[in-house]
Design an enzyme around this catalytic site. Structure first.
Site, PDB file in Angstrom:
ATOM      1  N   PHE A 160       5.261   5.920  15.427  1.00 56.47           N
ATOM      2  CA  PHE A 160       4.356   6.465  14.423  1.00 56.47           C
ATOM      3  C   PHE A 160       4.971   7.731  13.852  1.00 56.47           C
ATOM      4  CE2 PHE A 160      -0.244   5.941  13.282  1.00 56.47           C
ATOM      5  CZ  PHE A 160      -0.255   4.571  13.359  1.00 56.47           C
ATOM      6  N   GLN A 192      -6.597  15.649   5.499  1.00 59.07           N
ATOM      7  CA  GLN A 192      -5.387  14.840   5.523  1.00 59.07           C
ATOM      8  C   GLN A 192      -5.391  13.763   4.442  1.00 59.07           C
ATOM      9  OE1 GLN A 192      -4.309  12.123   9.022  1.00 59.07           O
ATOM     10  NE2 GLN A 192      -2.700  13.680   9.013  1.00 59.07           N
ATOM     11  N   HIS A 199      -3.590  10.474   3.549  1.00 55.34           N
ATOM     12  CA  HIS A 199      -2.727   9.451   4.138  1.00 55.34           C
ATOM     13  C   HIS A 199      -1.788   8.978   3.035  1.00 55.34           C
ATOM     14  CE1 HIS A 199      -1.303   5.952   6.246  1.00 55.34           C
ATOM     15  NE2 HIS A 199      -1.975   6.310   7.312  1.00 55.34           N
ATOM     16  N   LEU A 203      -6.777   1.631   3.335  1.00 54.17           N
ATOM     17  CA  LEU A 203      -5.658   2.102   4.140  1.00 54.17           C
ATOM     18  C   LEU A 203      -4.614   1.019   4.434  1.00 54.17           C
ATOM     19  CD1 LEU A 203      -4.457   4.301   6.063  1.00 54.17           C
ATOM     20  CD2 LEU A 203      -5.952   3.385   7.834  1.00 54.17           C
ATOM     21  N   GLU A 225      -0.093   3.444   8.966  1.00 55.84           N
ATOM     22  CA  GLU A 225       1.199   4.044   9.258  1.00 55.84           C
ATOM     23  C   GLU A 225       2.052   3.096  10.109  1.00 55.84           C
ATOM     24  OE1 GLU A 225       0.839   8.144   9.714  1.00 55.84           O
ATOM     25  OE2 GLU A 225       2.248   8.253  11.375  1.00 55.84           O
ATOM     26  N   ARG A 262       2.299  12.803   8.077  1.00 56.24           N
ATOM     27  CA  ARG A 262       1.528  12.371   6.912  1.00 56.24           C
ATOM     28  C   ARG A 262       1.459  13.413   5.812  1.00 56.24           C
ATOM     29  NH1 ARG A 262      -3.417   9.399  10.142  1.00 56.24           N
ATOM     30  NH2 ARG A 262      -2.155   7.654  10.827  1.00 56.24           N
ATOM     31  N   HIS A 291      -7.973  10.852   3.921  1.00 60.91           N
ATOM     32  CA  HIS A 291      -8.084   9.999   5.098  1.00 60.91           C
ATOM     33  C   HIS A 291      -8.888  10.645   6.219  1.00 60.91           C
ATOM     34  CE1 HIS A 291      -6.965   6.888   7.869  1.00 60.91           C
ATOM     35  NE2 HIS A 291      -6.239   7.676   8.634  1.00 60.91           N
ATOM     36  N   ARG A 350      -3.212  16.400  11.344  1.00 56.80           N
ATOM     37  CA  ARG A 350      -3.338  15.539  12.520  1.00 56.80           C
ATOM     38  C   ARG A 350      -2.160  14.587  12.622  1.00 56.80           C
ATOM     39  NH1 ARG A 350      -5.132  10.423  13.423  1.00 56.80           N
ATOM     40  NH2 ARG A 350      -6.057  10.141  11.369  1.00 56.80           N
TER      41      ARG A 350
END
Lengths: 133, 593, 129, 245
Positions: free
Chosen positions: B117, B231, B233, B243, B246, B288, B356, B391
């Site tokens: 990730f 955040q 994304h 979405l 990731e 991100r 996100h 995050r």
């Protein structure tokens, strides 16, 4: 954890009928089309000559032990399939009164025909000469 | 008014709320739990999480690695004692989910598989194909069903908290189907209501993600912490914002601009990693915030692709092949086909950054307790201090389990040591709240709710988006003040009781506006760039001297929120330059010397 | 007093006529009526067989009636419909796993049709022996 | 704004005002990528704010927005205007459930059914967290994975005439979920759950119409789950005959 309301479950006897339904359905799917083709179309129309389906031949077959079993299965088993479906279809089309009686009549019918055919075959098998005279 | 006595009330039945409820039911069978949700539990937005949950699972990884990735990912705004607790309990809680039936993807030998990730040194994301959140939520929901002490209040909307004698005493909820209020008297309350992504027009969030819990706590004087950190994304579908996990990049997907060029290498994430390979913390596996910022930069340069639903870049998965896509990213394939008509096996997916996640939320201590006695907060609605300024992908699902469990424990302990107090003042409060609510329902306003909602979302995108300037933020602040005023004159046509969703939307809009205000006001005062808060008006650098601190937004009614600050707990990781790609490796090598 | 008043829609009796999928289901179930009839004809044949040659030949003759031919044609069509539906649903009750993968439905269906063809030809051959 | 429009019939029912449902027609701007859900949102935002419906994720995973589109159960967010245009679209609440209001149905019975089938791991003996995870090969997982994909949207119940005829029937989604746990190598609760399966209103309420599997938006195959459970139940019956407990 609290054990207050463990539900009681009532087992259905449907597996018996479902088993017969499945066996009959399988047989019907594989063999009924060709059986209809032979007995209902090819022979009556003479495409297969009638001597292939003569009394001697069929009677001879049906009076062997294995022949009688085959005939019994071919003739009687489909009833357990079709009557099971008819019983459930009655519910589907909203005929809900007397489901118990419907059940007795449907499976009773399949049972009766099975016994009927069984008896005939047994008769022929044990006393083949009787009809000869 | 129906009054229900319980020991612990949990508002929100997503991942964290359910986890907390199970914790209490398993370990404190004498306690009654009321689990309140405005939807059925399995509709909660945890369901939409795709990629996975982080927890150290491989021998060559370590808790320190997870700690460092999280803290640097959060641009050193994390509470480091909280992060330490988190990484220590992560794998344990994910194992717990496994015992409850979560179908984590496996290796051939039957052990847990992990994927890469963004922003992670070693692969440690546990995943259930690309429906990790879905499986976690359903596992928790189903597991919760064996506990008769959990009384669910499905489709009950939380109208307000009942606070008396400086501690929480319960909540007032609205039975959505009946249209009737119920007073839940509780010794402790856990807020687990999720984020507030719906304050933005383009977001990956479900319609229910409206910041309810944040606003409710905020209105009762509990500060909202670090609200400026939102955040984006980097890979959402254009238009809808749906979405694209990731995990796409974790499995080897690449990002391309209009020339088919992997532009990330131009922004300190290179050098380019060959297509088909992945290198942790390089290129597409950067964090991100950085990746979303790169999109904006490319957009400024005119390198993005103009599409019918706005500017996009391409997320290319074709080289992964059909088999791998079907095994690891089946949902992504399904979504791309349905919503943009693209089969990722044969074509690249158009993507753009979309809002996100809200890093900030209700301020809690390291053990999920808020400033208000008896009130706890967990999950996206809370700011336990884990995420800092950005995050790290796949930390939030783990957060649900780790802090859900902890909050359950804490709230249960609190409940055991306190008593139900007199009901009369509580009922009185409830009646006041009801009167206020009724007044809203029967207001004869003229302002259209859809307009206010749309203008709010647009002004947030405009002013408090990926890049921010004082001017743009000020405009947003002004706009929000105007919208709040107009909100008071809102039009509600539907005056009925049974399943009146228009009325609920109106209350939610009120929650959203308050949350949005906390965000914008926190943002404008942070005169630096850190994590997801990036300024381009002379504050492009991080400023640890003045801003290595949390912002706290305090509700002031109709006036602008008061912004205060609190210090950041630093235990073992001193703020350093946050770098990825080759630069990150170099910085890391220097650190060691 | 609750203001709720959930409205229950009655299922119309002819629900199965309102949606093609359901109609096909009913035809499938209904096929058993004619198959029952056919089985009765066969049972009757066994009865006539047990009564001797004349009786049996009478039964065979009756089958040559044009009405009987048409009826059998109809029964054949419905029996085939039963076969098709039976085969298409068969994989759902099969739980065969080979090398960690569920046996493909198509393989199971194809196997059924293969066996059907073999059995049909076998029956046609054996009757003419 | 697009020039094209499409007509949408919405079945309305407001329990405080109406004795029975009626149809209201809306004209909504048409674009090819617009989903039924987005059309409903347009109606609520701009044409009639009193229309109630459930929705949340917009991406076919939360299971909120099930409804009948031209009499076929669908997720509103995964059905698109382009597949009906230029014909009129009719929207009704999910069949076979009582209508709470407008497109919202009462889900209580469905939820109860899910709760009743013990949908959780019943381990042989409690496993300690320190022992780590269970070993479960991809092959073992594949045995139940498909049945774990249900999003509880209720479309299969709206497609099931047997549920419509007799709502004591446990129904497709709940039975698929039951199969999911029975087939999980970590679970040891099959004997408990088979009691539920063996009942008349367990698997035996099913006549294999098969429409449940057709309408499932997540390619779960509840009809298959039920068939397999019928086989298991029959085995259980046989064993029960020889070994009554």
């Amino acid at each position: 954890m609290s054990k207050t309301t463990e539900k009681t479950y009532k087992r259905s006897h449907e597996p018996v009928f479902w088993g017969l339904f499945g066996a009959g359905g399988m047989l019907t799917a594989f063999l009924t089309p060709v059986m209809i083709l032979i007995t209902g179309l090819l022979i009556p129309l003479g495409i297969i000559d009638q001597h292939y389906f003569s009394y001697e031949k069929i009677h001879g077959f049906a009076t062997t032990w294995y022949g009688s079993v085959i005939v019994l299965v071919l003739v009687a088993l489909p009833f357990w399939h079709t009557l099971h479906r008819i019983f459930h279809a009655l519910h589907d089309i909203g005929i809900n009164r007397g489901r118990d009686w419907q059940q007795v009549i449907c499976y009773g019918f399949a049972f009766a025909v099975s016994v009927f055919v069984f008896t005939l075959l047994l008769q022929m098998l044990t006393a083949p000469s009787l009809f000869g005279f | 008014m129906q009054i229900i006595k319980t020991d612990v009330a949990i508002v929100g039945a997503g991942g964290s709320g359910l986890r907390a409820a199970i914790e209490i039911a398993e370990n404190h069978p004498d306690l009654d739990i009321a689990l309140i949700s405005k939807v059925y539990p399995m509709r909660s937005h945890t369901v939409a999480a795709e990629g996975g949950a982080a927890g150290v699972a491989q021998d060559h990884d370590s808790l320190d690695n997870h700690f460092n990735d999280t803290v640097s990912g959060g641009d050193w705004l994390c509470e480091q004692d909280v992060v330490q607790y988190f990484v220590e309990n992560a794998a344990k809680q994910l194992t717990q989910l496994e015992h409850w039936g979560c179908p984590w993807s496996r290796k051939e030998d039957g052990s847990i598989n992990v994927r890469a990730f963004g922003g992670m040194k070693i692969e440690r994301t546990w995943f259930a194909a690309d429906k990790s959140g879905f499986h976690i939520l359903h596992t928790l929901f189903q597991t919760s069903l064996q506990h008769p002490k959990i009384t669910r209040f499905d489709e009950h909307f939380c109208l307000d908290l009942i606070v008396e004698n400086d501690k929480i005493q319960g909540i007032l909820i609205l039975d959505i189907a009946e249209g009737e209020a119920k007073l839940i008297q509780a010794k402790s309350v856990i807020m687990a209501t999720g984020g507030a992504g719906r304050v933005y027009s383009y977001n990956t969030n479900g319609g229910i993600v409206t910041g309810d819990g944040m606003s409710l706590a905020y209105r009762h004087g509990v500060p909202l912490r670090d609200m400026e950190f939102i955040q984006y994304h980097p890979t959402g579908l254009p238009g809808s914002g749906i979405l694209m996990t990731e995990g796409c990049r974790g499995e080897g997907g690449i990002l391309l601009n209009k020339d088919g060029y992997r532009y990330l290498q131009d922004y300190g994430l290179g050098p380019e990693v060959p297509v088909g390979q992945t290198k942790n913390k390089y290129m597409e596996l950067g964090p991100r915030d950085k990746l979303s910022q790169c999109f904006w930069q490319e957009q400024q340069k005119g390198n993005v692709i103009k599409g019918p639903r706005g500017d996009v870049v391409h997320l290319d998965l074709r080289h992964l092949g059909e088999e791998k896509i079907n095994e690891r990213l089946p949902f992504i394939r399904e979504l791309a086909k349905a919503y943009v008509g693209v089969d990722p096996v044969h074509e690249p997916i158009p993507v753009r950054p979309t809002v996100h996640y809200t890093m900030g939320g209700i301020e809690t201590d390291a053990k999920t307790a808020t400033k208000l006695a008896g009130l706890y907060a967990i999950g996206e609605c809370a700011s336990v201090g884990l995420h800092g300024a950005n995050r790290l992908g796949s930390n939030s699902l783990t957060e649900l389990a780790v802090f859900g469990q902890l909050a359950g424990q804490q709230a249960a302990d609190y409940a055991r040591n306190s008593k139900h107090e007199k009901i009369t003042p509580l009922r009185k409060q409830a009646e006041t709240i009801m009167a206020r609510t009724e007044a809203l329902l029967h207001s004869e306003g003229t302002e259209k709710m859809a307009d206010i909602r749309q203008e709010m979302g647009d002004c947030m995108e405009e002013g408090v988006g990926i890049y921010r300037t004082k001017e743009s933020m000020q405009q947003t602040i002004n706009k929000l003040a105007e919208l709040k005023k107009r909100y008071k004159n809102i039009q509600i046509t539907d005056k009925s009781s049974v399943f009146n969703t228009e009325f609920l939307y109106a209350i939610e809009l009120g929650y959203l506006l308050d949350t949005a205000q906390a965000m914008a006001h926190s943002a404008i005062l942070r005169e630096e760039s850190r994590g997801s808060h990036q300024r381009i008006d002379g504050f492009e650098k991080r400023d640890d001297n003045n801003f290595l601190k949390h912002s706290l937004a305090f509700y002031q009614g109709d006036k602008a929120p008061k912004i205060d600050y609190s210090s950041v707990t630093i235990t073992k990781s001193q703020p350093a330059e946050r770098a990825y790609g080759a630069a990150g490796e170099k910085a890391h090598a220097q650190e060691k010397v | 007093m609750s203001k709720r008043k959930p409205y229950i829609r009655e299922l119309p009796r002819d629900w199965w006529m309102k949606q093609l999928f359901y109609t096909k289901y009913m035809i499938r179930e209904g096929s058993s009526v004619l198959i029952t009839l056919y089985s009765l004809i066969l049972a009757w044949g066994v009865f006539r067989l047990s009564q001797g040659e004349t009786a049996f030949n009478g039964w065979l003759e009756a089958l040559q009636n044009p009405f009987a031919i048409i009826l059998h044609l109809l029964m054949l069509i419905l029996a085939l419909y039963h076969t098709i539906t039976w085969f298409s649903l068969a994989p759902k009750a099969v739980d065969l796993w080979i090398k960690g993968k569920k046996l493909d439905d198509k393989v199971i269906v194809a196997a059924h049709y293969g066996a059907f063809a073999v059995l049909t030809i076998f029956c046609l051959l054996i009757i003419t022996l | 704004m697009s020039e094209l429009t499409i007509e949408i019939d919405v079945l309305r029912y407001r329990p405080e005002m109406d004795n029975e449902p009626f149809t209201q027609t809306f004209e909504v701007p048409y674009t090819a990528e617009m989903s039924i859900l987005e059309a409903l949102q347009y109606i609520k935002d701009h044409l009639d704010s009193t229309v109630s419906f459930r929705w949340s994720c917009r991406m076919a995973i939360c299971g909120s927005c099930g409804l009948m589109v031209n009499s076929v159960p669908k997720l509103g967010c995964k059905a698109f205007l382009r597949d009906y245009y230029p014909q009129k679209i009719s929207l009704e609440p999910l069949a076979n459930f009582p209508i709470e209001r407008d497109l919202v149905v009462v889900m209580d019975d469905f939820i109860k059914k899910l709760e009743e089938i013990k949908p959780y791991i019943i381990p042989e003996k409690e496993k300690c967290l320190s022992e780590g995870t269970y070993q479960q090969t991809p092959e073992q997982m594949a045995k139940f994975k498909q049945f774990s994909m249900c999003i509880n949207c209720g479309l299969c119940y709206a497609a099931c005439p047997q549920y419509a005829l007799d709502n004591k029937f446990t129904g497709p989604a709940a039975l698929a979920l039951l199969a999911r746990y029975n087939r999980d190598s970590r679970d040891n609760g099959e004997a408990e759950r088979m009691k539920i399966v063996n009942q008349e209103e367990g698997v035996w309420g099913c006549t294999f119409v098969g429409y449940c599997s057709v309408v499932c938006p997540k390619d779960v195959d509840p009809a298959a789950a039920i068939q397999l459970l019928k086989v298991e139940s029959s085995k259980d019956y046989l064993i029960g005959m020889f070994k009554p407990d």
